[in-house]
Each structure stands twice: as structure tokens, then as C-alpha cells.
Design a protein around this motif. Structure first.
Motif, PDB file in Angstrom:
ATOM      1  N   ASP A  15       0.782  -1.077  -0.154  1.00  0.00           N
ATOM      2  CA  ASP A  15      -0.040   0.032  -0.104  1.00  0.00           C
ATOM      3  C   ASP A  15       0.907   1.346  -0.076  1.00  0.00           C
ATOM      4  O   ASP A  15       0.509   2.196  -0.544  1.00  0.00           O
ATOM      5  CB  ASP A  15      -1.014  -0.062   1.250  1.00  0.00           C
ATOM      6  CG  ASP A  15      -0.216  -0.007   2.430  1.00  0.00           C
ATOM      7  OD1 ASP A  15       0.947  -0.668   2.590  1.00  0.00           O
ATOM      8  OD2 ASP A  15      -0.922   0.466   3.565  1.00  0.00           O
ATOM      9  N   LEU A  16       1.996   1.268   0.786  1.00  0.00           N
ATOM     10  CA  LEU A  16       2.782   2.343   0.667  1.00  0.00           C
ATOM     11  C   LEU A  16       3.620   2.468  -0.752  1.00  0.00           C
ATOM     12  O   LEU A  16       3.944   3.516  -1.130  1.00  0.00           O
ATOM     13  CB  LEU A  16       3.788   2.157   1.940  1.00  0.00           C
ATOM     14  CG  LEU A  16       3.358   2.279   3.053  1.00  0.00           C
ATOM     15  CD1 LEU A  16       4.551   2.600   4.120  1.00  0.00           C
ATOM     16  CD2 LEU A  16       2.223   3.468   3.412  1.00  0.00           C
ATOM     17  N   GLN A  17       3.970   1.490  -1.475  1.00  0.00           N
ATOM     18  CA  GLN A  17       4.487   1.415  -2.571  1.00  0.00           C
ATOM     19  C   GLN A  17       3.553   2.163  -3.674  1.00  0.00           C
ATOM     20  O   GLN A  17       4.029   2.945  -4.416  1.00  0.00           O
ATOM     21  CB  GLN A  17       4.874  -0.020  -3.120  1.00  0.00           C
ATOM     22  CG  GLN A  17       5.978  -0.527  -2.529  1.00  0.00           C
ATOM     23  CD  GLN A  17       6.279  -2.065  -3.162  1.00  0.00           C
ATOM     24  OE1 GLN A  17       5.513  -2.487  -3.910  1.00  0.00           O
ATOM     25  NE2 GLN A  17       7.433  -2.705  -2.476  1.00  0.00           N
ATOM     26  N   GLN A  18       2.229   1.717  -3.350  1.00  0.00           N
ATOM     27  CA  GLN A  18       1.322   2.303  -4.465  1.00  0.00           C
ATOM     28  C   GLN A  18       1.035   3.840  -3.942  1.00  0.00           C
ATOM     29  O   GLN A  18       0.999   4.791  -4.970  1.00  0.00           O
ATOM     30  CB  GLN A  18       0.023   1.727  -4.397  1.00  0.00           C
ATOM     31  CG  GLN A  18       0.198   0.289  -4.816  1.00  0.00           C
ATOM     32  CD  GLN A  18      -1.233  -0.647  -4.691  1.00  0.00           C
ATOM     33  OE1 GLN A  18      -1.951   0.046  -3.991  1.00  0.00           O
ATOM     34  NE2 GLN A  18      -1.318  -1.801  -5.207  1.00  0.00           N
ATOM     35  N   MET A  19       1.423   4.363  -2.836  1.00  0.00           N
ATOM     36  CA  MET A  19       1.285   5.712  -2.448  1.00  0.00           C
ATOM     37  C   MET A  19       2.379   6.292  -2.900  1.00  0.00           C
ATOM     38  O   MET A  19       2.131   8.039  -3.159  1.00  0.00           O
ATOM     39  CB  MET A  19       1.004   5.738  -1.087  1.00  0.00           C
ATOM     40  CG  MET A  19       0.564   7.325  -0.339  1.00  0.00           C
ATOM     41  SD  MET A  19       0.571   7.552   1.453  1.00  0.00           S
ATOM     42  CE  MET A  19       2.420   7.502   1.653  1.00  0.00           C
ATOM     43  N   LEU A  20       3.253   5.903  -3.455  1.00  0.00           N
ATOM     44  CA  LEU A  20       4.523   6.800  -3.717  1.00  0.00           C
ATOM     45  C   LEU A  20       4.701   6.877  -5.224  1.00  0.00           C
ATOM     46  O   LEU A  20       4.778   5.832  -5.949  1.00  0.00           O
ATOM     47  CB  LEU A  20       5.738   6.067  -3.105  1.00  0.00           C
ATOM     48  CG  LEU A  20       6.045   5.832  -1.777  1.00  0.00           C
ATOM     49  CD1 LEU A  20       7.469   5.206  -1.509  1.00  0.00           C
ATOM     50  CD2 LEU A  20       6.272   7.667  -1.028  1.00  0.00           C
ATOM     51  N   ARG A  21       4.564   8.202  -5.876  1.00  0.00           N
ATOM     52  CA  ARG A  21       4.673   8.195  -7.206  1.00  0.00           C
ATOM     53  C   ARG A  21       6.274   8.441  -7.336  1.00  0.00           C
ATOM     54  O   ARG A  21       6.719   9.829  -7.060  1.00  0.00           O
ATOM     55  CB  ARG A  21       4.048   9.307  -7.855  1.00  0.00           C
ATOM     56  CG  ARG A  21       4.037   9.620  -9.299  1.00  0.00           C
ATOM     57  CD  ARG A  21       3.432  10.701  -9.845  1.00  0.00           C
ATOM     58  NE  ARG A  21       2.074  10.476  -9.567  1.00  0.00           N
ATOM     59  CZ  ARG A  21       1.003  11.320  -9.709  1.00  0.00           C
ATOM     60  NH1 ARG A  21       1.697  12.755 -10.058  1.00  0.00           N
ATOM     61  NH2 ARG A  21      -0.115  11.365  -9.606  1.00  0.00           N
TER      62      ARG A  21
END
Length: 268
Positions: A242-248
Motif C-alpha cells: 500500500d505504501l509502494q502504491q502511495m509513492l509516485r
């Protein structure tokens, strides 16, 4: 439910209150969110990084006289999910963003001795026009690495102007109907603000830089070419999905040693 970080505890009702302030005023202030020891670590690392970047071509972006912008490398202590994915901060963002959002910026604003008042400005344009109120589609999360006083360049903002046409807001500010408020902060304090609210930097009259961290969060669909994140793969892969997805971000094998700053035009 109580969310706890360091010595700071926030109930759901308190998060609701902060989110309501952010929607109404264009800013909310969270006192004592981060542990003082964490801020001391960031401040020590910042001092070394700032000195290094001053000696690199393009290592600092100029922000008018004696004021600079610096992007943090994604290394310790700056690479810290207790900061960029802090549950109190995300708890507020979850209450004001209506869709998925992304972290797109991790940097610092640094007025030094000799800086002056900035022109009153916005960091973003409205989505459509000034005649249509823009919802909170982008937010800046700020926290200082030193105490912010009247002498070292406090951030100044006019509350409520994020929902006004630009010219109307400027007329009200010039008439004194809406004050330009200075935000004095202690290490550990955090503000979340709308970049559409009318604001400016003020002069730092001390001999030491005043670093203010900015983490930029935007709705997932917003294009943000002026700012970027670059993460080393070995760190990125340790993060939950979920944090990977939050980071662009761009994921690389090794971080570049020298990268010129490009975020120079910032006023609207």
C-alpha cells in the motif's frame, strides 16, 4: 480509536476536527506530532546535505533572494515511513481527499539571512477557473527542523483564501480584512495546508538557515512534472504494497550522486 506517534496521541474526534479546520481555513496545525529526537536527526543530516549542495552546480533551486529549495535524497534519516506515512497525517488526508492520493515531493524550503518577503502567491492553479471552487486536490505537509520565530522567516498565510478567486483574496488581504498570519512552530509541530491559499515566505534575519520540510500529496490523477521522487530499489522493496502504491516515484538501482534541482517556477 487513538492513533499514537511518539508522545502524541490523537483520537478520531481530534482528527475530524483537524480535517474540518483544513477544509475551512486551508490549513491545520498539529502540535508535537514528531519526536524531538527524530527532528534532531533530520536537522543534523540537513546541515551536511545543505553544505554539500551549496557546492554543486544546480544543487539548490533559487527561490528569490537568499531563499532556496532542496530535494531530499531517499536515504536515512529522510527515508522514514513513520514520517511520510505517519498515521495521524494520513488519517487527516483520508478525511479530506475523496480518492486515492500519492506522495510526490520530499524537500525543504530554506530562507537564509538576506531573504525578503515573497510576493503573495499560490503554488497551484485552480482546477478550472477562479469562478469554480477547487476542492482539496493537493496538500503540502510542512514541519520545521528548527524553531520558527518572528526573526527567522515564518511562513505566512491568509486563512480561507483557498476557496476565493485570487483577485478577491488579494483585495481582502490588502484591505486588512483577512490578515497574513505568521505560523510560529516548535520542532515536532506539523502543518497541513492547501497550496491554493494565498501565502508567502517572510525574511530570515538570523545567521542560520530556516529549513522547512515539505511533503507534497496529490490526488492520484494530478500530473506533477515539477517535482519527483527517486527511490533505491533495495529500500522500495521493503515497503508494504500500500505504501509502494502511495509513492509516485522512479525506482533505481542506485541514487544519482548529483542531480540538478528543476523546481524553480512556483508562483501563481
Amino acid at each position: 480509536m487513538i492513533q499514537e506517534v511518539g508522545s502524541a496521541k490523537f483520537t478520531a474526534a481530534e482528527l475530524d476536527r483537524l480535517a474540518a479546520e483544513l477544509n475551512r481555513d486551508g490549513i491545520c496545525v498539529i502540535r508535537g506530532l514528531f519526536d524531538r529526537h527524530l527532528i534532531e536527526q533530520w536537522a543534523e543530516a540537513f546541515d551536511a546535505l545543505f553544505q554539500l549542495r551549496q557546492n554543486q552546480p544546480g544543487g539548490l533551486a533559487p527561490r528569490e533572494q537568499a531563499r532556496y529549495y532542496l530535494t531530499f535524497p531517499w536515504v536515512q534519516p529522510f527515508a522514514n515511513q513513520d514520517v511520510f506515512a505517519n498515521p495521524v497525517i494520513l488519517g487527516i488526508l483520508d478525511r479530506v481527499f475523496f480518492q486515492e492520493y500519492r506522495l510526490v515531493q520530499l524537500a525543504a524550503d530554506i530562507p537564509c539571512q538576506g531573504s525578503d518577503y515573497q510576493e503573495i502567491h499560490r503554488d497551484f492553479r485552480p482546477l478550472f477557473s477562479d469562478r469554480i471552487v477547487t476542492p482539496l486536490y493537493a496538500l503540502a505537509v510542512n514541519f520545521p527542523l528548527v524553531e520558527v520565530t518572528a526573526d527567522n522567516g515564518p511562513f505566512q498565510m491568509a486563512r480561507g483564501t483557498h476557496v476565493m478567486p485570487r483577485e478577491e483574496a488579494l483585495v481582502k488581504i490588502r484591505a486588512g480584512e483577512i490578515p497574513m498570519e505568521s505560523f510560529y512552530m516548535q520542532p515536532g509541530d506539523v502543518t497541513i495546508r492547501s497550496p491554493l491559499a494565498m501565502h508567502r515566505g517572510s525574511p530570515n534575519r538570523t545567521q542560520k538557515p530556516r529549513p522547512m520540510v515539505v511533503m507534497g500529496y496529490v490526488m492520484h490523477w494530478l500530473h506533477t512534472p515539477k517535482v519527483d521522487l527517486t527511490l533505491p530499489r533495495n529500500y522500495y522493496q521493503t515497503l508494504p504494497e500500500d505504501l509502494q502504491q502511495m509513492l509516485r516515484c522512479e525506482v533505481v538501482e542506485e541514487l544519482p550522486e548529483n542531480k540538478a534541482e528543476t523546481y524553480v517556477n512556483f508562483k501563481y
